[in-house]
Scaffold this motif. Structure first.
Motif, PDB file in Angstrom:
ATOM      1  N   LEU A   1       0.824  -1.205   0.000  1.00 15.16           N
ATOM      2  CA  LEU A   1       0.000   0.000   0.000  1.00 15.16           C
ATOM      3  C   LEU A   1       0.861   1.259   0.000  1.00 15.16           C
ATOM      4  O   LEU A   1       0.479   2.279  -0.578  1.00 15.16           O
ATOM      5  CB  LEU A   1      -0.930  -0.004   1.221  1.00 15.16           C
ATOM      6  CG  LEU A   1      -2.088  -1.008   1.177  1.00 15.16           C
ATOM      7  CD1 LEU A   1      -2.783  -1.077   2.530  1.00 15.16           C
ATOM      8  CD2 LEU A   1      -3.084  -0.620   0.091  1.00 15.16           C
ATOM      9  N   GLU A   2       2.004   1.194   0.657  1.00 14.95           N
ATOM     10  CA  GLU A   2       2.864   2.379   0.731  1.00 14.95           C
ATOM     11  C   GLU A   2       3.680   2.571  -0.542  1.00 14.95           C
ATOM     12  O   GLU A   2       4.393   3.570  -0.681  1.00 14.95           O
ATOM     13  CB  GLU A   2       3.756   2.287   1.959  1.00 14.95           C
ATOM     14  CG  GLU A   2       2.954   2.295   3.247  1.00 14.95           C
ATOM     15  CD  GLU A   2       3.805   2.304   4.488  1.00 14.95           C
ATOM     16  OE1 GLU A   2       4.601   3.245   4.652  1.00 14.95           O
ATOM     17  OE2 GLU A   2       3.684   1.366   5.303  1.00 14.95           O
TER      18      GLU A   2
ATOM     19  N   GLY B   1      -7.382  -2.436 -14.469  1.00 14.94           N
ATOM     20  CA  GLY B   1      -6.366  -3.435 -14.796  1.00 14.94           C
ATOM     21  C   GLY B   1      -5.426  -3.722 -13.648  1.00 14.94           C
ATOM     22  O   GLY B   1      -4.206  -3.841 -13.851  1.00 14.94           O
ATOM     23  N   SER B   2      -5.971  -3.860 -12.431  1.00 17.83           N
ATOM     24  CA  SER B   2      -5.134  -3.898 -11.231  1.00 17.83           C
ATOM     25  C   SER B   2      -5.076  -5.248 -10.528  1.00 17.83           C
ATOM     26  O   SER B   2      -4.677  -5.318  -9.365  1.00 17.83           O
ATOM     27  CB  SER B   2      -5.623  -2.825 -10.245  1.00 17.83           C
ATOM     28  OG  SER B   2      -5.575  -1.545 -10.819  1.00 17.83           O
ATOM     29  N   ILE B   3      -5.460  -6.326 -11.192  1.00 22.21           N
ATOM     30  CA  ILE B   3      -5.311  -7.663 -10.617  1.00 22.21           C
ATOM     31  C   ILE B   3      -4.010  -8.274 -11.148  1.00 22.21           C
ATOM     32  O   ILE B   3      -3.695  -8.165 -12.328  1.00 22.21           O
ATOM     33  CB  ILE B   3      -6.499  -8.579 -10.990  1.00 22.21           C
ATOM     34  CG1 ILE B   3      -7.803  -7.998 -10.443  1.00 22.21           C
ATOM     35  CG2 ILE B   3      -6.285  -9.987 -10.466  1.00 22.21           C
ATOM     36  CD1 ILE B   3      -7.922  -8.039  -8.950  1.00 22.21           C
ATOM     37  N   GLY B   4      -3.253  -8.898 -10.254  1.00 24.18           N
ATOM     38  CA  GLY B   4      -2.011  -9.532 -10.668  1.00 24.18           C
ATOM     39  C   GLY B   4      -0.875  -8.556 -10.890  1.00 24.18           C
ATOM     40  O   GLY B   4       0.116  -8.900 -11.537  1.00 24.18           O
ATOM     41  N   VAL B   5      -0.996  -7.350 -10.363  1.00 28.66           N
ATOM     42  CA  VAL B   5       0.018  -6.306 -10.509  1.00 28.66           C
ATOM     43  C   VAL B   5       0.634  -6.032  -9.147  1.00 28.66           C
ATOM     44  O   VAL B   5      -0.075  -5.976  -8.139  1.00 28.66           O
ATOM     45  CB  VAL B   5      -0.600  -5.013 -11.081  1.00 28.66           C
ATOM     46  CG1 VAL B   5       0.453  -3.922 -11.213  1.00 28.66           C
ATOM     47  CG2 VAL B   5      -1.260  -5.290 -12.420  1.00 28.66           C
ATOM     48  N   ALA B   6       1.942  -5.864  -9.098  1.00 29.24           N
ATOM     49  CA  ALA B   6       2.609  -5.599  -7.832  1.00 29.24           C
ATOM     50  C   ALA B   6       2.066  -4.322  -7.199  1.00 29.24           C
ATOM     51  O   ALA B   6       1.841  -3.324  -7.879  1.00 29.24           O
ATOM     52  CB  ALA B   6       4.121  -5.468  -8.048  1.00 29.24           C
ATOM     53  N   ASN B   7       1.834  -4.378  -5.887  1.00 33.39           N
ATOM     54  CA  ASN B   7       1.378  -3.239  -5.089  1.00 33.39           C
ATOM     55  C   ASN B   7       0.002  -2.735  -5.520  1.00 33.39           C
ATOM     56  O   ASN B   7      -0.319  -1.556  -5.327  1.00 33.39           O
ATOM     57  CB  ASN B   7       2.388  -2.087  -5.149  1.00 33.39           C
ATOM     58  CG  ASN B   7       3.792  -2.528  -4.798  1.00 33.39           C
ATOM     59  OD1 ASN B   7       3.982  -3.317  -3.869  1.00 33.39           O
ATOM     60  ND2 ASN B   7       4.782  -2.054  -5.541  1.00 33.39           N
ATOM     61  N   ALA B   8      -0.792  -3.604  -6.088  1.00 36.50           N
ATOM     62  CA  ALA B   8      -2.154  -3.246  -6.480  1.00 36.50           C
ATOM     63  C   ALA B   8      -3.043  -4.470  -6.280  1.00 36.50           C
ATOM     64  O   ALA B   8      -2.557  -5.582  -6.066  1.00 36.50           O
ATOM     65  CB  ALA B   8      -2.203  -2.778  -7.929  1.00 36.50           C
ATOM     66  N   GLY B   9      -4.360  -4.240  -6.341  1.00 33.34           N
ATOM     67  CA  GLY B   9      -5.293  -5.336  -6.160  1.00 33.34           C
ATOM     68  C   GLY B   9      -6.255  -5.070  -5.022  1.00 33.34           C
ATOM     69  O   GLY B   9      -6.521  -3.910  -4.669  1.00 33.34           O
ATOM     70  N   ILE B  10      -6.779  -6.138  -4.420  1.00 36.90           N
ATOM     71  CA  ILE B  10      -7.821  -6.020  -3.401  1.00 36.90           C
ATOM     72  C   ILE B  10      -7.279  -6.491  -2.055  1.00 36.90           C
ATOM     73  O   ILE B  10      -6.822  -7.629  -1.915  1.00 36.90           O
ATOM     74  CB  ILE B  10      -9.059  -6.845  -3.790  1.00 36.90           C
ATOM     75  CG1 ILE B  10      -9.607  -6.365  -5.135  1.00 36.90           C
ATOM     76  CG2 ILE B  10     -10.136  -6.753  -2.717  1.00 36.90           C
ATOM     77  CD1 ILE B  10     -10.714  -7.236  -5.697  1.00 36.90           C
ATOM     78  N   PHE B  11      -7.349  -5.618  -1.065  1.00 38.90           N
ATOM     79  CA  PHE B  11      -6.928  -5.915   0.298  1.00 38.90           C
ATOM     80  C   PHE B  11      -8.167  -6.050   1.176  1.00 38.90           C
ATOM     81  O   PHE B  11      -9.007  -5.147   1.204  1.00 38.90           O
ATOM     82  CB  PHE B  11      -6.036  -4.803   0.843  1.00 38.90           C
ATOM     83  CG  PHE B  11      -4.725  -4.637   0.106  1.00 38.90           C
ATOM     84  CD1 PHE B  11      -3.542  -5.121   0.637  1.00 38.90           C
ATOM     85  CD2 PHE B  11      -4.680  -3.977  -1.123  1.00 38.90           C
ATOM     86  CE1 PHE B  11      -2.340  -4.971  -0.036  1.00 38.90           C
ATOM     87  CE2 PHE B  11      -3.480  -3.814  -1.803  1.00 38.90           C
ATOM     88  CZ  PHE B  11      -2.314  -4.314  -1.254  1.00 38.90           C
TER      89      PHE B  11
END
Length: 886
Positions: free
Chosen positions: A381-382, A539-549
């Motif tokens: 996240l940071e 387009g944020s699935i499978g990307v470093a430092n992105a996705g669902i937390f």
């Protein structure tokens, strides 16, 4: 980054440009003393203990703030430097009170340790008493600022790590001290009592408030916090086999670093509560026929439980027995528990309270991501390009996850909040999307998320490449969004905030943090699906430092789910309906598994009421306190022929049992938890369990042996060995202190086999019908209590803090109801009524109220009905209520 060479004490070393002299020395095992420095804080240079000497010029420099330079030559321990350090310490001690023998910091005082290292016993200076008031108004922190050395660690930790800003320097010179705004008490400030300042303080100026122990613990053990799903690393101080002190472990790479929350730092005194169970109990009758409990030997108690449940199975069949486990227990214990239910008793009537506390959202996102995003380090996240939060209130749920978000926002990462309430997190956001319409607030959230998703899906950007390559259903989704927004048009304020958010998010990968309790509220499925669509559109699935937390609410919500603690779920996140998964387990377990889902929590209560359920085994849950409609739950359990409970406290549910088996808290046994990141964290025993109490896995091992099962679970390692074979995603469990679960490497869109992530085409919600009760009540936690408060309510410190119990209403609703200030109200639902004081809260919209759970025996649960906890969408946290003046 360029590498440079320099010399320290005649030793040639290399470092990167920009490194400070102190960091270079530490990396090369060269000791330089400090008092104000901390590796997680920005260099400060206040104490001057880290002075070093430039060998060429003789200039003295503070090593913590001086960058290394090419060909520099420095000395760290010349007579001149040592003399300066001694004088600094002598001056500090001259102002310091002579109370070391009774100081709570004990042998952990950094000033005392440094004085001893420098050989300073007496200052030989006139005393300079700096009297300041001794403050212990709250149950958590004691402030004795006469011991403050103005290192600034508490202030910097508050601002830089916790991002609260409750304290800062006040006054100058001799009168300077850390203080709150306008010198208000901590209790009336924005302080969250996370205790980070206490663990940072090098002296006794700040200390934890204790009632039974002061000083340095005899031993210190490493552990993992047993409360929320952040999985913070702890240093547990023990004396006499009891936990007497808790601090962050400060382990490099841990999720929490040097921070904790109020529960993690101060609520572990529940371990020493007088209500702990010490020995097995069997229910009997006295001479008057009244029930009573008598102590029993372990073999007798476990045999009674095994024989009674076996008899019920023989007489009424496997469907007449149910097992309820807990996300409070370790991964190993949950695995063994579900195996006993399925293999020895042949029942899928197996569940846990995790199914109504966070697990629904975890399962929904597992299904949508196809297991491709199981590990999500919070440190990402940071480093995120942008962050969006949806219905996420970290201050009251998973504070450490909130620290990561706040630090990122403070560093300039665009933050967008989408929520009905205006939480503290909204103050860090650059765009705050909040419903403005008069319909039920949560019903508005999906439309707002979809409107944002449509705006950030750039037709010429990389997100469209992702959409075309890895997803399906985008066109249908866009059409559904148009229809949704046609039925629920945006207000000017909503349109303005969504436009502002879209401008910040466009072209960026998104890290989305969604409240784990979303699926326990009205319209939770639509909110979760819309949030997933938003992440896909960027387009944020499978990307470093992105996705669902997903901030899991309990310490082992993830681990319990992964071990199959659900009536329709097998270990490894496989549906019970999957024939291949069943066959795999049948071969390993040498048994036949039923493909029919068992009863969920609601079904168990209803089956107990109807008489279809005869026996129940409960592990580490006080159902009468935790579940909605507690009176109905209690009446249902009283109808059962037999109940066996293993727990750590005597409570309303154990009073209904026929056999009570004393278990152990997490600190009193070995095991592992899986946190919200997907990090498997093993822990060892820190303290002794009380009396004859045993670790829960040992109790289950005794039960298995009494059932004649051939395998003997005599060590935690034997259970882990079986988990490694049975659940491949846990192949690394117990190998090291920290490991990670495995993402799915097949059958995902990234494996190239044709699978695609699917957009959800959300439908418009039906118009809201008029209802007799005019308020939407949201039942939720505050930072003091976790879930129903089964453990936090046993904390003396938490119980001493009783300021946040009131219900929250909007000021306009209070005015329209003409409720006298300082009075009480009666909150009435279709299922029950409670009385509460109330306060006006600017975070609340008209027609909405917030009722804190965990307080007063968790009486707020009486407002919800048991039917509301039906899975897969247990929307029990939202209910319609009316308000009556008292």
């Amino acid at each position: 980054m360029e590498s440079i060479a320099l010399t320290i004490n005649g030793k040639k070393v290399t470092c990167r440009t920009g490194d400070t002299l102190l960091s270079v020395a530490e990396k090369n095992n060269i000791f330089i003393p400090t008092l104000c420095h901390h590796p997680e804080l920005k260099p400060y240079g206040a104490c001057r203990m880290c002075l070093v000497e430039d060998e060429k010029s003789g200039r003295l420099m503070a090593a913590c703030v001086t960058p290394a330079a090419k060909d520099m030559a420095v000395l760290t321990d010349t007579g001149r430097i040592i003399n300066h350090r001694k004088n600094i310490v002598r001056l500090m001690m001259a102002e310091h009170p002579e109370s070391c023998i009774v100081c709570s910091k004990g042998n952990r005082c950094e000033l005392r340790a440094l004085a001893a290292r420098l050989g300073i016993a007496e200052t030989r200076l006139y005393p300079m008493p700096n009297y300041k008031p001794y403050e212990e108004l709250n149950p958590f922190i004691v402030r004795d600022l006469s011991k403050c050395i103005l290192c600034g660690k508490c202030i910097r930790a508050d601002h830089e790590l916790v991002a609260t800003g409750a304290i800062d320097y006040n006054d100058r010179g001799f009168s300077s001290r850390p203080a709150t705004l306008m010198e208000r008490p901590l209790e009336d400030s924005t302080c969250t009592f996370c205790g980070t300042c206490v663990s940072m303080c090098p002296t006794g100026a700040l200390s934890a408030k204790h009632t039974g122990y002061v000083g340095t613990p005899e031993k210190q053990k490493d552990s993992i916090c047993g409360f929320c799903g952040a999985g913070c690393s702890l240093a547990m101080g023990t004396s006499g086999g009891r936990v007497v002190d808790v601090n962050p472990l400060k382990l490099k790479g841990s999720v929490n670093g040097s921070t904790l929350c109020v529960r993690g730092h101060f609520a572990h005194d529940f371990l020493n509560n007088a209500g702990r169970l010490h020995q097995p109990l069997i229910r009997t009758r006295d001479e008057n026929g009244d029930k009573k409990f008598e102590p029993a030997e372990w073999n007798k108690a476990v045999s009674r439980a095994a024989e009674s449940l076996a008899e019920i199975k023989r007489t009424h069949g496997p469907g007449s027995i149910a097992f309820i486990g807990s996300p409070k227990c370790s991964t190993e214990e949950n695995y063994l528990f579900q195996k006993i239910a399925r293999v020895m008793f042949g029942t899928n009537n197996l569940t846990s309270t995790g199914t109504i506390n966070g697990q629904a959202l975890l399962r929904r996102m597992e299904e949508k991501t196809m297991g491709a995003a199981r590990t999500m380090p919070l440190s990402g996240l940071e480093k995120a390009e942008a962050i969006v939060t949806v219905c996420f209130d970290p201050d009251n749920t998973v504070p450490v996850a909130g620290y990561h978000v706040k630090r990122a926002a403070r560093a300039g990462t665009p933050l967008v909040t989408i929520d009905v309430r205006k939480t503290r997190l909204a103050g860090f956001a650059k765009a705050r999307i909040r419903p403005e319409s008069g319909m039920e607030p949560n019903a508005r959230i999906p439309a707002l998320i979809c409107a944002l998703a449509e705006k950030i899906a750039d037709p010429d950007g990389t997100s469209t490449d992702f959409i075309q390559q890895y997803t399906s259903g985008w066109e249908e989704c866009k059409a559904a969004i148009d229809s949704l927004l046609s039925d629920q048009p945006l207000s000017p304020a909503e349109e303005r905030e969504i436009k502002r958010a879209a401008e910040m998010l466009s072209g960026r990968k998104i890290s989305l943090v969604i409240g784990a309790d979303v699926m326990e509220q009205a319209h939770g499925t639509q909110i979760a699906d819309a949030a997933f669509d938003l992440v896909l559109s960027a387009g944020s699935i499978g990307v470093a430092n992105a996705g669902i937390f997903i901030p899991a609410p309990e310490s082992n919500t993830v681990g319990a789910m992964d071990m199959g603690m659900a009536p329709d779920l097998l270990p490894g996140r496989h549906p019970l309906s999957d024939p291949d998964a069943r066959k795999h387990l049948e071969r390993l377990w040498n048994t036949k598994l039923s493909p029919d889902p068992g009863l969920d929590l609601c079904g168990i209560v209803e089956a107990a009421e109807s008489g279809h359920l005869k026996g129940l085994y409960i592990m580490a849950e006080n159902l009468v306190r935790t579940l909605p409609d507690p009176e109905r739950v209690e009446n249902a359990l009283e109808k059962l022929d037999f109940i066996a409970i293993q727990d750590i406290f005597e409570n309303r549910t154990t009073r209904l049992a026929h056999v009570v088996l004393p278990g152990s808290a997490f600190a009193e046994k070995a095991g592992s938890f899986t946190n919200m990141e997907g990090r498997i964290q093993s822990f060892s025993q820190a303290a002794a369990p009380p009396g004859q109490a045993l670790a829960d896995w040992r109790i289950l091992g005794l039960l298995a042996r009494n059932m004649g099962y051939p395998e003997q679970y005599t060590t935690i390692e034997k259970i882990r060995q079986e988990i490694r074979k049975t659940v491949p995603m846990y192949a690394a469990i117990g190998n090291h202190r920290q490991e990670w679960i495995k993402n799915a490497d097949a059958d995902t869109p990234f494996s190239g086999n044709g699978h695609r992530f699917t957009f959800a085409a959300l439908e418009s919600l039906p118009p809201q019908t008029s209802q007799q009760k005019g308020f939407t009540a949201v039942l939720g936690p505050l930072r003091w209590h976790l879930a129903g408060g089964t453990r936090t309510s046993r904390s003396a410190r938490i119980n001493a803090w009783n300021r946040d119990n009131p219900a929250r209403l909007s000021a306009s609703d209070i005015e329209s109801l003409a409720i006298p200030e300082g009075g009480k109200i009666r909150i009435v639902s279709d299922h029950g009524a409670i009385e509460r004081s109330f306060v006006a809260d600017p975070a609340m919209l008209p027609g909405q109220m917030f009722v804190p759970t965990g307080f007063s025996g968790n009486e707020a649960a009486a407002l919800a009905g048991i039917e509301a906890i039906r899975t897969p969408v247990p929307a029990w946290r939202t209910c319609r209520v009316s308000i009556e003046k008292i």
